[in-house]
Design a protein around this motif. Structure first.
Motif, PDB file in Angstrom:
ATOM      1  N   SER A  11       0.843  -1.198   0.000  1.00  0.00           N
ATOM      2  CA  SER A  11       0.000   0.000   0.000  1.00  0.00           C
ATOM      3  C   SER A  11       0.876   1.244   0.000  1.00  0.00           C
ATOM      4  CB  SER A  11      -0.923   0.029   1.230  1.00  0.00           C
ATOM      5  OG  SER A  11      -1.656  -1.167   1.350  1.00  0.00           O
ATOM      6  N   LYS A  12       0.356   2.308  -0.553  1.00  0.00           N
ATOM      7  CA  LYS A  12       1.028   3.600  -0.502  1.00  0.00           C
ATOM      8  C   LYS A  12       0.415   4.404   0.637  1.00  0.00           C
ATOM      9  CE  LYS A  12       3.173   7.395  -1.902  1.00  0.00           C
ATOM     10  NZ  LYS A  12       4.620   7.584  -1.685  1.00  0.00           N
ATOM     11  N   VAL A  13       1.275   4.921   1.524  1.00  0.00           N
ATOM     12  CA  VAL A  13       0.797   5.703   2.657  1.00  0.00           C
ATOM     13  C   VAL A  13       0.763   7.182   2.275  1.00  0.00           C
ATOM     14  CG1 VAL A  13       1.223   6.398   5.046  1.00  0.00           C
ATOM     15  CG2 VAL A  13       1.677   4.042   4.325  1.00  0.00           C
ATOM     16  N   PHE A  14      -0.382   7.815   2.486  1.00  0.00           N
ATOM     17  CA  PHE A  14      -0.528   9.258   2.288  1.00  0.00           C
ATOM     18  C   PHE A  14      -0.816   9.890   3.643  1.00  0.00           C
ATOM     19  CE2 PHE A  14      -1.482   7.623  -1.938  1.00  0.00           C
ATOM     20  CZ  PHE A  14      -0.736   8.486  -2.742  1.00  0.00           C
ATOM     21  N   VAL A  15      -0.009  10.883   3.999  1.00  0.00           N
ATOM     22  CA  VAL A  15      -0.127  11.543   5.295  1.00  0.00           C
ATOM     23  C   VAL A  15      -0.966  12.807   5.146  1.00  0.00           C
ATOM     24  CG1 VAL A  15       1.121  12.574   7.228  1.00  0.00           C
ATOM     25  CG2 VAL A  15       2.125  10.651   5.977  1.00  0.00           C
ATOM     26  N   LEU A  16      -2.082  12.854   5.861  1.00  0.00           N
ATOM     27  CA  LEU A  16      -2.936  14.042   5.876  1.00  0.00           C
ATOM     28  C   LEU A  16      -2.583  14.861   7.113  1.00  0.00           C
ATOM     29  CD1 LEU A  16      -4.478  11.957   4.050  1.00  0.00           C
ATOM     30  CD2 LEU A  16      -6.576  13.157   4.704  1.00  0.00           C
ATOM     31  N   ARG A  17      -2.327  16.120   6.924  1.00  0.00           N
ATOM     32  CA  ARG A  17      -1.957  16.998   8.041  1.00  0.00           C
ATOM     33  C   ARG A  17      -3.208  17.612   8.664  1.00  0.00           C
ATOM     34  NH1 ARG A  17      -3.214  21.748   6.032  1.00  0.00           N
ATOM     35  NH2 ARG A  17      -2.987  22.144   3.800  1.00  0.00           N
ATOM     36  N   GLY A  18      -3.041  18.094   9.887  1.00  0.00           N
ATOM     37  CA  GLY A  18      -4.117  18.856  10.505  1.00  0.00           C
ATOM     38  C   GLY A  18      -4.363  20.134   9.732  1.00  0.00           C
ATOM     39  N   LEU A  19      -5.620  20.546   9.641  1.00  0.00           N
ATOM     40  CA  LEU A  19      -5.963  21.742   8.875  1.00  0.00           C
ATOM     41  C   LEU A  19      -5.431  22.986   9.579  1.00  0.00           C
ATOM     42  CD1 LEU A  19      -9.668  20.886   7.946  1.00  0.00           C
ATOM     43  CD2 LEU A  19      -7.601  20.451   6.619  1.00  0.00           C
ATOM     44  N   THR A  20      -5.077  23.979   8.793  1.00  0.00           N
ATOM     45  CA  THR A  20      -4.635  25.244   9.375  1.00  0.00           C
ATOM     46  C   THR A  20      -5.842  26.011   9.904  1.00  0.00           C
ATOM     47  OG1 THR A  20      -4.846  26.490   7.311  1.00  0.00           O
ATOM     48  CG2 THR A  20      -2.755  25.337   7.699  1.00  0.00           C
ATOM     49  N   THR A  21      -5.574  27.010  10.740  1.00  0.00           N
ATOM     50  CA  THR A  21      -6.662  27.825  11.283  1.00  0.00           C
ATOM     51  C   THR A  21      -7.438  28.514  10.170  1.00  0.00           C
ATOM     52  OG1 THR A  21      -5.446  28.195  13.341  1.00  0.00           O
ATOM     53  CG2 THR A  21      -7.187  29.766  12.817  1.00  0.00           C
ATOM     54  N   SER A  22      -6.741  29.027   9.170  1.00  0.00           N
ATOM     55  CA  SER A  22      -7.431  29.712   8.070  1.00  0.00           C
ATOM     56  C   SER A  22      -8.280  28.740   7.263  1.00  0.00           C
ATOM     57  CB  SER A  22      -6.418  30.417   7.164  1.00  0.00           C
ATOM     58  OG  SER A  22      -5.512  29.487   6.588  1.00  0.00           O
ATOM     59  N   GLU A  23      -7.809  27.496   7.096  1.00  0.00           N
ATOM     60  CA  GLU A  23      -8.606  26.505   6.361  1.00  0.00           C
ATOM     61  C   GLU A  23      -9.869  26.148   7.130  1.00  0.00           C
ATOM     62  OE1 GLU A  23      -4.984  24.224   3.934  1.00  0.00           O
ATOM     63  OE2 GLU A  23      -5.643  23.504   5.896  1.00  0.00           O
ATOM     64  N   VAL A  24      -9.738  25.973   8.434  1.00  0.00           N
ATOM     65  CA  VAL A  24     -10.918  25.679   9.243  1.00  0.00           C
ATOM     66  C   VAL A  24     -11.880  26.862   9.231  1.00  0.00           C
ATOM     67  CG1 VAL A  24     -11.752  25.118  11.561  1.00  0.00           C
ATOM     68  CG2 VAL A  24      -9.658  24.066  10.714  1.00  0.00           C
ATOM     69  N   ALA A  25     -11.337  28.077   9.298  1.00  0.00           N
ATOM     70  CA  ALA A  25     -12.190  29.273   9.258  1.00  0.00           C
ATOM     71  C   ALA A  25     -12.970  29.353   7.951  1.00  0.00           C
ATOM     72  CB  ALA A  25     -11.341  30.527   9.450  1.00  0.00           C
ATOM     73  N   SER A  26     -12.347  28.967   6.846  1.00  0.00           N
ATOM     74  CA  SER A  26     -13.055  29.002   5.554  1.00  0.00           C
ATOM     75  C   SER A  26     -14.176  27.963   5.527  1.00  0.00           C
ATOM     76  CB  SER A  26     -12.076  28.757   4.402  1.00  0.00           C
ATOM     77  OG  SER A  26     -11.623  27.413   4.378  1.00  0.00           O
ATOM     78  N   ILE A  27     -13.979  26.821   6.170  1.00  0.00           N
ATOM     79  CA  ILE A  27     -15.031  25.808   6.265  1.00  0.00           C
ATOM     80  C   ILE A  27     -16.204  26.342   7.085  1.00  0.00           C
ATOM     81  CG2 ILE A  27     -15.588  23.541   7.243  1.00  0.00           C
ATOM     82  CD1 ILE A  27     -12.692  22.694   6.539  1.00  0.00           C
ATOM     83  N   LEU A  28     -15.914  27.033   8.184  1.00  0.00           N
ATOM     84  CA  LEU A  28     -16.967  27.620   9.012  1.00  0.00           C
ATOM     85  C   LEU A  28     -17.732  28.695   8.261  1.00  0.00           C
ATOM     86  CD1 LEU A  28     -14.967  27.939  12.365  1.00  0.00           C
ATOM     87  CD2 LEU A  28     -16.691  26.214  11.794  1.00  0.00           C
ATOM     88  N   THR A  29     -17.013  29.524   7.533  1.00  0.00           N
ATOM     89  CA  THR A  29     -17.659  30.592   6.762  1.00  0.00           C
ATOM     90  C   THR A  29     -18.590  30.010   5.714  1.00  0.00           C
ATOM     91  OG1 THR A  29     -15.743  32.026   7.123  1.00  0.00           O
ATOM     92  CG2 THR A  29     -17.213  32.607   5.310  1.00  0.00           C
ATOM     93  N   ARG A  30     -18.147  28.960   5.070  1.00  0.00           N
ATOM     94  CA  ARG A  30     -18.992  28.300   4.058  1.00  0.00           C
ATOM     95  C   ARG A  30     -20.251  27.722   4.704  1.00  0.00           C
ATOM     96  NH1 ARG A  30     -16.251  23.515   0.825  1.00  0.00           N
ATOM     97  NH2 ARG A  30     -15.128  25.265  -0.123  1.00  0.00           N
TER      98      ARG A  30
END
Length: 452
Positions: free
Chosen positions: A162-181
């Protein structure tokens, strides 16, 4: 068994609305926020998904970063048969049934089966082994999602395929954009409800979420539901959000990788003489509920390994912190740990004690275990005296400088030097003493030769 991804079009009149985090889950790459290094247009993972050429992968990342969402997008994109289940709910029988059906489907129709396993780290070795033959045969493409380091939690044979892909924690600005949406979306989000919330409050929610979009959306939904209505508008301010938050639960696993990551960060910050970083990582561990005596034991170890005799007081301070924590308990003991960590970070550094022990231990294991030289042995009995136990021993206090020209190592190791003090802290004085004693020994040897 029931799929993790139920039919979202089935909405009975009396059903309870899904949580906001579920309603706002991205359905396409265009809605997906974050992980651009993996999923931006043209990136290999996105290309493989969009072209339906995906091979077995492990998605590793903290909660709320898009692992399950990515699997849903694969489910919508692929022409293969898609099966999803949770490691929390599935047993070995369900796995075998899915594998048998995948083999039959591949044999009769040529279609692959994509199997998504949420929380794959919860499967034991036997359960994980059940997937291996079908992965090797090409009957299934495995997508595993985990919050734990797959190096420790996924079988080596499965991991190698399998190929491992590492997902990082979202940045504050990315989370803020999700909340705004979510606030603006009138169909799936909160757009149908007039909400008055300023940017600073949105950012506060985003920071609290600590990179987890699900946590952020849950908090937003709770804050909106609890907000007072003034002139038909729900008003949310920073103070009200802070009341809802109360106390953030820090991401931490006392037995998992984050445990070792944080203690490593504390140790290396102290070693690099950075008291600010040291007290920060210490606070992260203490506030997350780490065993304070575990931290104290690591500080005691550090005092000998990385400070040593450059500041002999360091070990005393570290042991005192351990005793203080044991005596007064927590949370009052937190400042004792902080005091010790800051002292160790600002102490002169030397690994000479650590290096000396390691070299001596290597010789003890690898060289012939020579007997203790006769002059270093005690002779409490007449027989031992007759065997010359203790013969030739020179009592250091009878020497003019309290040091005798006498080797205390086995003959084969007589010239070996294990302890090499540094030119830092108190070890600079130790080095001066050792060099002085060596000069005394050389002078005495020269005097003995001149008398012969």
């Amino acid at each position: 068994m029931d799929s993790l991804f139920p039919d979202e079009n089935v909405t009975p009149a009396d059903s309870v609305p899904a949580p906001l985090a579920e309603r706002m889950r991205p359905r396409t790459f265009e809605e997906f926020v974050g992980q651009d290094e993996l999923l931006a247009p043209g990136k290999p993972l996105r290309e493989a998904i969009e072209r339906d050429l995906l091979q077995s992968i492990i998605l590793w990342g903290p909660p709320g970063t898009g692992k399950t969402t990515l699997a849903r997008i694969v489910a919508e994109t692929t022409r293969a048969r898609f099966v999803a289940f949770s490691a929390v709910l599935a047993g070995i029988k369900e796995i075998r049934d899915v594998m048998s059906e995948a083999e039959r489907t591949r044999r009769t129709t040529g279609r692959r089966t994509i199997v998504f396993i949420d929380e794959i780290h919860r499967f034991n070795k036997a359960q994980q082994d059940a997937f291996l033959p079908r992965v090797e045969a090409g009957d299934i493409v495995l997508i595993g999602a985990t919050t734990e380091n797959p190096s420790f939690e996924v079988n080596a044979a499965l991991l190698s395929r399998s190929k491992v892909f590492v997902l990082r924690g979202l940045t504050t600005s990315e989370v803020a954009s999700i909340l705004t949406r979510a606030l603006a979306d009138g169909d799936r989000g909160l757009g149908a409800t007039p909400v008055d919330i300023d940017e600073d409050t949105i950012l506060a929610v985003a920071r609290y979420a600590n990179g987890d979009a699900r946590v952020a959306l849950n908090l937003l939904e709770l804050s909106v539901a609890a907000a007072p209505v003034v002139d038909g508008v729900r008003r949310i301010n920073l103070a009200r959000v802070q009341e809802t938050i109360q106390r953030r639960a820090l991401l931490y696993d006392k037995t998992g990788e984050e445990h070792y990551n944080l203690i490593s960060a504390l140790h290396k910050s102290m070693r690099n003489s950075d008291p600010d970083a040291a007290v920060y990582w210490l606070a992260r561990m203490v506030e997350a509920g780490e065993d304070p005596l575990y931290i104290a034991r690591r500080l005691v170890r550090f005092a000998s390994e990385d400070v040593g005799n450059a500041d002999p007081q360091a070990l005393t301070v570290a042991v005192a912190a351990k005793d203080a924590v044991h005596f007064i308990g927590m949370p009052e003991g937190n400042t004792s740990l902080a005091q010790a960590a800051i002292y160790l970070a600002t102490a002169p550094k030397s690994n000479a004690v650590y290096a000396a022990y390691n070299q001596a231990a290597a010789d003890a294991h690898n060289d012939v275990a020579e007997p203790v030289p006769l002059h270093l042995r005690n002779a409490p009995t007449r027989l031992m005296k007759e065997l010359e136990y203790g013969k030739g021993y020179r009592y250091a206090h009878d020497e003019a400088d309290a040091v005798a020209d006498m080797s205390c190592l086995p003959p084969a190791l007589a010239d070996r030097k294990y302890y090499e003090p540094k030119e830092r802290g108190f070890e600079k004085e130790i080095k001066r003493r050792l060099e002085g004693w060596e000069e005394i020994k050389k002078r005495r040897r020269a005097e003995l030769r001149s008398k012969k």
